[in-house]
Design a protein around this motif. Sequence first.
Motif, PDB file in Angstrom:
ATOM      1  N   ALA A  20     -25.784  -0.583 -13.110  1.00  0.00           N
ATOM      2  CA  ALA A  20     -26.998   0.083 -12.634  1.00  0.00           C
ATOM      3  C   ALA A  20     -27.071   0.087 -11.110  1.00  0.00           C
ATOM      4  N   GLU A  21     -26.747  -1.053 -10.508  1.00  0.00           N
ATOM      5  CA  GLU A  21     -26.802  -1.146  -9.043  1.00  0.00           C
ATOM      6  C   GLU A  21     -25.782  -0.216  -8.395  1.00  0.00           C
ATOM      7  N   LYS A  22     -24.635  -0.061  -9.032  1.00  0.00           N
ATOM      8  CA  LYS A  22     -23.584   0.799  -8.495  1.00  0.00           C
ATOM      9  C   LYS A  22     -23.787   2.265  -8.866  1.00  0.00           C
ATOM     10  N   ALA A  67     -17.358  -7.233 -13.289  1.00  0.00           N
ATOM     11  CA  ALA A  67     -18.232  -7.054 -12.133  1.00  0.00           C
ATOM     12  C   ALA A  67     -17.428  -6.815 -10.859  1.00  0.00           C
ATOM     13  N   GLU A  68     -16.366  -7.578 -10.686  1.00  0.00           N
ATOM     14  CA  GLU A  68     -15.553  -7.422  -9.477  1.00  0.00           C
ATOM     15  C   GLU A  68     -14.878  -6.049  -9.454  1.00  0.00           C
ATOM     16  N   TYR A  69     -14.407  -5.605 -10.601  1.00  0.00           N
ATOM     17  CA  TYR A  69     -13.782  -4.281 -10.674  1.00  0.00           C
ATOM     18  C   TYR A  69     -14.798  -3.183 -10.385  1.00  0.00           C
ATOM     19  N   LEU A  70     -15.963  -3.260 -11.005  1.00  0.00           N
ATOM     20  CA  LEU A  70     -16.977  -2.220 -10.819  1.00  0.00           C
ATOM     21  C   LEU A  70     -17.393  -2.092  -9.360  1.00  0.00           C
ATOM     22  N   ASP A  71     -17.392  -3.206  -8.644  1.00  0.00           N
ATOM     23  CA  ASP A  71     -17.814  -3.166  -7.240  1.00  0.00           C
ATOM     24  C   ASP A  71     -16.854  -2.361  -6.380  1.00  0.00           C
ATOM     25  N   THR A  72     -15.624  -2.160  -6.865  1.00  0.00           N
ATOM     26  CA  THR A  72     -14.641  -1.397  -6.086  1.00  0.00           C
ATOM     27  C   THR A  72     -14.759   0.109  -6.306  1.00  0.00           C
ATOM     28  N   THR A  74     -17.335   2.268  -6.127  1.00  0.00           N
ATOM     29  CA  THR A  74     -18.204   3.064  -5.260  1.00  0.00           C
ATOM     30  C   THR A  74     -18.770   2.173  -4.159  1.00  0.00           C
ATOM     31  N   PRO A  75     -18.985   2.719  -2.957  1.00  0.00           N
ATOM     32  CA  PRO A  75     -19.542   1.912  -1.879  1.00  0.00           C
ATOM     33  C   PRO A  75     -21.041   1.647  -2.030  1.00  0.00           C
TER      34      PRO A  75
END
Length: 204
Positions: A20-22, A67-72, A74-75
């Motif tokens: 959701a945040e991303k 979580a770590e993968y999803l953070d990559t 989109t900025p």
Amino acid sequence: MKLIGSLTSAYVRKARVVLAEKKLDYVFELENVWAPETGISAFNPLGKVPCLVMEDGSAMYDSRVIAEYLDTLTPVCKLLPANSRDRANVKVREALADGVLEAAVAAFLERTWRPAGQQSQAWIDRQMGKVHAGLKQLSEQLGEQAYCMGIHYTLADVAVGCTLGWLAFRFPEIDWRGDYPNLARLFDKLSERPSFKDTAPPSA
């Protein structure tokens, strides 16, 4: 992408909050891993959720990995710092929050899955000792900061918020709000975010 999980798992909630945040699009597929007919092993041989199924059909599991993968992807709303030391510090806090949750889940399962006469109080006490020690450490690390890492909202806050939410849901007798007012303030602030509002456990 497809996320397989449940509405009550804090680990699944962590992945959902990050998605959701991303602002990432995905399909959420409910799965009861405890049911005899569960098909989760087709994607995760460990039989656990969350499990993220990619467009090519491959699967990714463990909430920290997801979580770590999803953070990559989109900025938008970067949750992990680029600096290696800061990044490691966030991951340590995430690991601590996850460890508190893991111990609490172990105690919960012992109390709810075993018949009363077969339960090990020593095992429950050992797990709850980890919960209380972990909460104390999380509170000390937070101090009077706005967020776990200072002024910036990170994956550490997501993990801590999901753990505290699960404790409020499954262990209302634990007075972490009274014992650690700073954790309560953080949790209340996180609970106002749409990502947390939309993923709260159904009975919370």
